[in-house]
Design an enzyme around this catalytic site. Structure first.
Site: not given
Length: 561
Positions: A104, A206, A263, A336-337
């Protein structure tokens, strides 16, 4: 069945990517925190569910104010997760099982404890003085503009050393890097190349839509009683961002066989061709139209909206169609968000297992690379605690405070937390029905989900009718029916509010997928699949063509002569 491999298909297009929230996956040393060696322990399990790549949330050295998304050193492993030697061993052991590790890359911002920021804030004339975004105060001493950070409060924080404000899209401890500075970009490319030399197979970028800031930094129209405007609406996908990302692609990815997924919140399905494919900047991007189908306002959790299945289907179909000729799509319902998919997309469902099977069928049969999030395969659902004190995530706590400060009731604020909190996805992984769900020998860092004795890997492995067993059956379907890898996509019965149905076909085979999203029987015209033969059903057998049982997913196939 047709299994010929085509030259255009790359390894990551045939793979399943499994996201690991490292802190909550598996604790190997008994301190209650998941770690790198815990992942290595579970590689055989991960291979058994088809994982060809593991996307790890950040494991770099960090003060952990945002669970690792505040990076103090990109070249070191955080001691809570292990060592560089542990990381190298994980990469090596995964490679033996044909699994690649995906790192990430958090390149929009760093931690305020990063040496780059410490030097930048020390004066206005040091070598890194322009590595972050600094602005003078307004004449009255207030912030440079009225932007609200994504986690709440002003997006600007005062620095006494420089007598200036710095910008942070997220927490004040996460100052934004200045991508306008070529030295910053070169430093970030060096970080990526360092990890490529370690043997990783790809990157997830990210918050990438925020790296380019608009000129002027002017005020925006307030969107709440605090007089501020959400920074997302002011900076996401600013013109010129693709120039930076083309440069990144040229300097990092060229000449490798890795994949990069961005993302890209704020990028629409219509814009996908500019972002993915040979002419784009990434191999895939996460765009969130289907995830945000229930949000009236992305900056305010409490403004939920009722949505229909046809709206969700349109979002998914638009992404399929935008990448049909060029590019590739990462199919996902969880990360995860965001909250757990069963509660997110089938919130009124009482039969959680059947609803999970319905979603799994869509995830595994659309065109693209399925991204499976830890625990999704065993049906972990939302946390649903009655008290805000049970939640750890700073974003959740700040959104709750924002709701309470802006006239929402306690019930409205907690309903939003139940539905949207990132902590829903961060409870420890449920391996067994034993102590601490088999996650750790000691008390986990965060609360266990109350259902771990029923929903866990050990129990579901021994139950042929479990959600985990259904995922494994779908994996076999993908392996033995190549049409699901690269076949064309065409939605049918688009206006139906109960059923999502589509055709996947290529020159050798055609497949029809029907998924009932309701707790009632759903009917469709059996003539649509008159010559297709039954392949698999989430109920085990097919009752009759033209009828779907509650939350049933059925796949039919036929050979094309």
């Amino acid at each position: 069945m047709y299994k010929k491999k085509r030259n255009l298909i790359k390894w990551w297009q045939e793979s399943i990517v499994y996201e690991i929230y490292v802190k909550s996956f598996k604790d190997s040393n008994g301190d209650g925190i998941g770690d790198i060696n815990g992942i290595t322990e579970k590689l055989d399990y991960l291979r058994s569910i088809g994982a060809g790549a593991l996307w790890l949330t950040p494991v770099y050295r960090s003060p952990q104010t945002d669970n690792g998304y505040d990076i103090a050193d990109y070249y070191e492993i955080d001691e809570s997760y292990g060592s560089m030697e542990d990381m190298e061993r994980l990469i090596s052991e995964a490679d033996k099982r044909n699994i690649k590790i995906v790192m990430d890359l958090v390149f929009n911002h760093t931690s305020d404890q990063n040496s780059w920021f410490i030097e930048s804030k020390s004066s206005r004339d040091n070598e890194k003085s322009d590595w972050y975004i600094w602005r003078d105060a307004k004449e009255d001493g207030s912030e440079p503009n009225n932007w609200r950070s994504i986690f709440g409060g002003s997006a600007w924080t005062w620095c006494e050393e420089r007598r200036q404000y710095y910008l942070h899209t997220f927490l004040s401890s996460q100052p934004d890097l200045n991508w306008e500075n070529p030295d910053v970009r070169r430093a970030l490319y060096d970080v990526a190349r360092f990890w490529l030399e370690k043997g990783v197979g790809g990157f997830r970028m990210d918050a990438v839509t925020y790296i380019k800031k608009p000129e002027g930094f002017g005020d925006g129209k307030p969107d709440a009683s605090d007089g501020m405007v959400g920074i997302h609406s002011m900076t996401a996908n600013t013109k010129g961002i693709l120039d930076y990302l083309h440069e990144f692609k040229e300097n990092v990815q060229k000449g490798t066989d890795i994949f990069i997924v961005g993302e890209a919140n704020g990028v629409t399905s219509a814009e996908l061709p500019e972002w993915v494919g040979d002419r784009g900047v990434f191999d895939m991007i996460f765009e969130f139209s289907h995830v945000n189908v229930d949000l009236a306002d992305e900056s305010n959790w409490c403004e939920q909206r009722r949505w229909k299945l046809t709206e969700l289907k349109r979002c998914l179909s638009a992404s399929q169609e935008s990448t049909a000729k060029e590019g590739w799509y990462p199919i996902f319902f969880e990360n995860h968000d965001i909250s757990r998919s069963i509660d997110h997309f089938v919130p009124a469902c009482r039969d959680k297992v059947s609803a999970g099977k319905a979603l799994a069928a869509v995830l595994m049969t659309l065109r693209g690379t399925p991204f499976l999030y830890q625990g999704e395969e065993i049906g972990i659902t939302n946390l649903m605690s009655d008290s805000i004190k049970s939640y750890e995530d700073i974003s959740t706590i700040n959104h709750y405070k924002f709701a309470m400060d802006n006239g929402y009731s306690e019930k409205e604020a907690m309903d939003a937390v139940h539905h949207f909190s990132r902590d829903n996805a961060r409870t420890p992984m449920q391996w067994t029905a034993g102590a601490n769900a088999g996650f750790s020998d000691s008390v986990p860092w965060f609360t266990l989900h109350h259902d771990y004795k029923k929903a866990n890997v050990e129990t579901e492995t021994n139950n042929d009718d479990s959600l985990l067993s259904w995922y494994r059956k779908l994996l076999e379907v993908r392996k033995t029916n190549y049409v699901f890898i690269d076949g064309a996509y065409r939605e049918i019965i688009e206006d139906n509010e109960q059923t999502y149905a589509y055709i996947r076909d290529d020159e050798k085979e055609s497949a029809a997928v029907f998924v009932n999203f309701t707790d009632k029987k759903a009917e469709y015209d059996a003539e649509l699949i008159g010559s297709y033969e039954f392949l698999i059903s989430s109920y085990g057998s097919n009752e009759e063509k033209g009828v779907l049982r509650p939350y049933e997913a059925v796949i039919f196939t036929k050979a094309i002569s």
